[in-house]
Write a protein that holds these residues in place. Sequence first.
Motif, PDB file in Angstrom:
ATOM      1  N   ASP A  81       0.827  -1.202   0.000  1.00 39.45           N
ATOM      2  CA  ASP A  81       0.000   0.000   0.000  1.00 39.45           C
ATOM      3  C   ASP A  81       0.862   1.253   0.000  1.00 39.45           C
ATOM      4  OD1 ASP A  81      -2.337   1.443   0.007  1.00 39.45           O
ATOM      5  OD2 ASP A  81      -2.802   1.122   2.105  1.00 39.45           O
ATOM      6  N   LEU A  82       0.198   2.363  -0.298  1.00 35.39           N
ATOM      7  CA  LEU A  82       0.780   3.695  -0.146  1.00 35.39           C
ATOM      8  C   LEU A  82       0.288   4.259   1.178  1.00 35.39           C
ATOM      9  CD1 LEU A  82      -0.157   5.054  -3.686  1.00 35.39           C
ATOM     10  CD2 LEU A  82       2.136   4.416  -2.956  1.00 35.39           C
ATOM     11  N   ASP A  83       1.170   4.464   2.115  1.00 37.30           N
ATOM     12  CA  ASP A  83       0.791   5.049   3.397  1.00 37.30           C
ATOM     13  C   ASP A  83       1.370   6.456   3.443  1.00 37.30           C
ATOM     14  OD1 ASP A  83       0.192   5.755   5.938  1.00 37.30           O
ATOM     15  OD2 ASP A  83       1.040   3.978   6.897  1.00 37.30           O
ATOM     16  N   LEU A  84       0.519   7.430   3.113  1.00 38.79           N
ATOM     17  CA  LEU A  84       0.958   8.820   3.024  1.00 38.79           C
ATOM     18  C   LEU A  84       0.421   9.666   4.164  1.00 38.79           C
ATOM     19  CD1 LEU A  84       0.282   9.326  -0.796  1.00 38.79           C
ATOM     20  CD2 LEU A  84       2.397   8.565   0.305  1.00 38.79           C
ATOM     21  N   ARG A  85      -0.216   9.018   5.126  1.00 35.46           N
ATOM     22  CA  ARG A  85      -0.889   9.783   6.183  1.00 35.46           C
ATOM     23  C   ARG A  85      -0.006  10.027   7.397  1.00 35.46           C
ATOM     24  NH1 ARG A  85      -5.685   5.801   7.081  1.00 35.46           N
ATOM     25  NH2 ARG A  85      -3.899   4.404   6.900  1.00 35.46           N
ATOM     26  N   ARG A  86       1.159   9.440   7.415  1.00 32.50           N
ATOM     27  CA  ARG A  86       2.024   9.558   8.584  1.00 32.50           C
ATOM     28  C   ARG A  86       3.272  10.357   8.218  1.00 32.50           C
ATOM     29  NH1 ARG A  86      -0.430   5.608  11.684  1.00 32.50           N
ATOM     30  NH2 ARG A  86      -1.421   3.958  10.474  1.00 32.50           N
ATOM     31  N   LYS A  87       3.992  10.776   9.223  1.00 29.65           N
ATOM     32  CA  LYS A  87       5.211  11.545   8.973  1.00 29.65           C
ATOM     33  C   LYS A  87       6.224  10.724   8.195  1.00 29.65           C
ATOM     34  CE  LYS A  87       4.782  14.547  13.027  1.00 29.65           C
ATOM     35  NZ  LYS A  87       5.394  14.989  14.296  1.00 29.65           N
ATOM     36  N   VAL A  93       5.098  -3.302   0.759  1.00 28.08           N
ATOM     37  CA  VAL A  93       4.508  -4.333   1.604  1.00 28.08           C
ATOM     38  C   VAL A  93       4.703  -3.942   3.064  1.00 28.08           C
ATOM     39  CG1 VAL A  93       4.565  -6.774   2.244  1.00 28.08           C
ATOM     40  CG2 VAL A  93       4.848  -6.096  -0.155  1.00 28.08           C
ATOM     41  N   GLN A  94       3.636  -4.063   3.845  1.00 29.87           N
ATOM     42  CA  GLN A  94       3.650  -3.607   5.234  1.00 29.87           C
ATOM     43  C   GLN A  94       2.636  -4.383   6.061  1.00 29.87           C
ATOM     44  OE1 GLN A  94       1.354   0.507   5.032  1.00 29.87           O
ATOM     45  NE2 GLN A  94       2.613   0.224   3.195  1.00 29.87           N
ATOM     46  N   LYS A  95       2.797  -4.303   7.375  1.00 31.09           N
ATOM     47  CA  LYS A  95       1.832  -4.862   8.327  1.00 31.09           C
ATOM     48  C   LYS A  95       1.085  -3.717   8.983  1.00 31.09           C
ATOM     49  CE  LYS A  95       4.859  -7.091  10.762  1.00 31.09           C
ATOM     50  NZ  LYS A  95       5.458  -7.920  11.838  1.00 31.09           N
ATOM     51  N   ASN A  96      -0.225  -3.858   9.083  1.00 38.33           N
ATOM     52  CA  ASN A  96      -1.048  -2.846   9.738  1.00 38.33           C
ATOM     53  C   ASN A  96      -2.149  -3.516  10.538  1.00 38.33           C
ATOM     54  OD1 ASN A  96       0.067  -0.307   8.579  1.00 38.33           O
ATOM     55  ND2 ASN A  96      -0.622  -1.205   6.652  1.00 38.33           N
ATOM     56  N   ARG A  97      -2.654  -2.812  11.533  1.00 37.60           N
ATOM     57  CA  ARG A  97      -3.808  -3.323  12.256  1.00 37.60           C
ATOM     58  C   ARG A  97      -5.042  -3.290  11.354  1.00 37.60           C
ATOM     59  NH1 ARG A  97      -3.349  -0.579  18.322  1.00 37.60           N
ATOM     60  NH2 ARG A  97      -1.787  -2.056  19.147  1.00 37.60           N
ATOM     61  N   LEU A  98      -5.879  -4.289  11.519  1.00 42.65           N
ATOM     62  CA  LEU A  98      -7.138  -4.338  10.773  1.00 42.65           C
ATOM     63  C   LEU A  98      -7.979  -3.092  11.030  1.00 42.65           C
ATOM     64  CD1 LEU A  98      -9.139  -5.976   8.995  1.00 42.65           C
ATOM     65  CD2 LEU A  98      -9.925  -7.092  11.103  1.00 42.65           C
ATOM     66  N   ALA A  99      -7.772  -2.468  12.181  1.00 38.94           N
ATOM     67  CA  ALA A  99      -8.525  -1.263  12.531  1.00 38.94           C
ATOM     68  C   ALA A  99      -8.356  -0.149  11.510  1.00 38.94           C
ATOM     69  CB  ALA A  99      -8.092  -0.771  13.914  1.00 38.94           C
ATOM     70  N   LYS A 100      -7.369  -0.236  10.675  1.00 37.47           N
ATOM     71  CA  LYS A 100      -7.185   0.720   9.584  1.00 37.47           C
ATOM     72  C   LYS A 100      -8.447   0.845   8.741  1.00 37.47           C
ATOM     73  CE  LYS A 100      -4.419   1.131   5.322  1.00 37.47           C
ATOM     74  NZ  LYS A 100      -3.254   0.557   4.571  1.00 37.47           N
ATOM     75  N   TYR A 101      -9.237  -0.228   8.664  1.00 36.97           N
ATOM     76  CA  TYR A 101     -10.415  -0.262   7.787  1.00 36.97           C
ATOM     77  C   TYR A 101     -11.731  -0.109   8.547  1.00 36.97           C
ATOM     78  CZ  TYR A 101      -6.939  -1.651   4.461  1.00 36.97           C
ATOM     79  OH  TYR A 101      -5.826  -1.653   3.659  1.00 36.97           O
ATOM     80  N   PHE A 102     -11.671   0.360   9.779  1.00 39.69           N
ATOM     81  CA  PHE A 102     -12.882   0.475  10.593  1.00 39.69           C
ATOM     82  C   PHE A 102     -13.688   1.754  10.310  1.00 39.69           C
ATOM     83  CE2 PHE A 102     -11.465  -2.353  14.444  1.00 39.69           C
ATOM     84  CZ  PHE A 102     -11.450  -3.444  13.607  1.00 39.69           C
ATOM     85  N   ARG A 138       8.446  -3.152  -2.891  1.00 36.38           N
ATOM     86  CA  ARG A 138       7.902  -1.810  -3.050  1.00 36.38           C
ATOM     87  C   ARG A 138       6.492  -1.832  -3.657  1.00 36.38           C
ATOM     88  NH1 ARG A 138      13.119  -1.622  -5.100  1.00 36.38           N
ATOM     89  NH2 ARG A 138      12.263  -1.791  -7.206  1.00 36.38           N
ATOM     90  N   TYR A 139       5.785  -0.733  -3.457  1.00 36.25           N
ATOM     91  CA  TYR A 139       4.524  -0.472  -4.154  1.00 36.25           C
ATOM     92  C   TYR A 139       4.872   0.314  -5.409  1.00 36.25           C
ATOM     93  CZ  TYR A 139      -0.365   0.942  -4.825  1.00 36.25           C
ATOM     94  OH  TYR A 139      -1.630   1.140  -5.322  1.00 36.25           O
ATOM     95  N   SER A 140       4.410  -0.162  -6.574  1.00 35.34           N
ATOM     96  CA  SER A 140       4.832   0.449  -7.829  1.00 35.34           C
ATOM     97  C   SER A 140       3.693   1.194  -8.514  1.00 35.34           C
ATOM     98  CB  SER A 140       5.383  -0.630  -8.777  1.00 35.34           C
ATOM     99  OG  SER A 140       5.757  -0.041 -10.007  1.00 35.34           O
TER     100      SER A 140
END
Length: 220
Positions: A81-87, A93-102, A138-140
């Motif tokens: 994924d593209l994670d652009l919301r953080r500093k 490829v990354q690991k995230n909590r399922l809560a990301k989609y809540f 990487r995400y391409s």
Amino acid sequence: MNAMPAIDRRRADTTQSNADFLLAHAAPARIGLAGGSALIDRGIRKAQRLIVDDAAGSAWSHAFLFGERRSDGHWWVLESDLDLRRKQIRLGVQKNRLAKYFDAAEWPNLAVLDFGLDEAASRRVLGAALDLLANATRYSLREIVGTLFALARPTLRERDNLLARENSLYCSAFVQHCYAEVGLQFGSGLSLKNTTPHDIASTPLPHRADYLLRQAGASA
């Protein structure tokens, strides 16, 4: 793998929360589909109108794998994924909590696909995902452009992505790569790096699919 004799599609009540829906269907190595409301998600959904019998495009903009419930008590997902919301920007490829989609406003459309994998097959799928994570895959965005070319010219979809890069996979290609470890391909004659979220949603492979749909777009 456990036998899956047919495709079983079920829709949840749209008053159900994202959290309740996802937690009810979470299991290791199941596939999550999400349709986002952000600009980039709407663009991906619209671009898939070329393979969907719906001018609005697809319900889906993203695909991920359910991991496991970990010692923190949370379910985690594996995804590209593209994670652009953080500093610290993360692209790949990354690991995230399922809560990301809540958040229902951010992710109005959700689905969980169960292909009847047994424990051994689930471990192989997640093992492939963790290998990609360890290798900093990487995400391409370039490969997404290549897939858009292929959507416009369907004969290209069975060929290698025209803009393919080494050690790169966007979200649905990442999921297809991991499921190829257990011999499952979502579309016949479809190149791995031309696989879209909608291709996964509409696969003819036997499976059960549970949907929570609040926004226009084809579900399968």
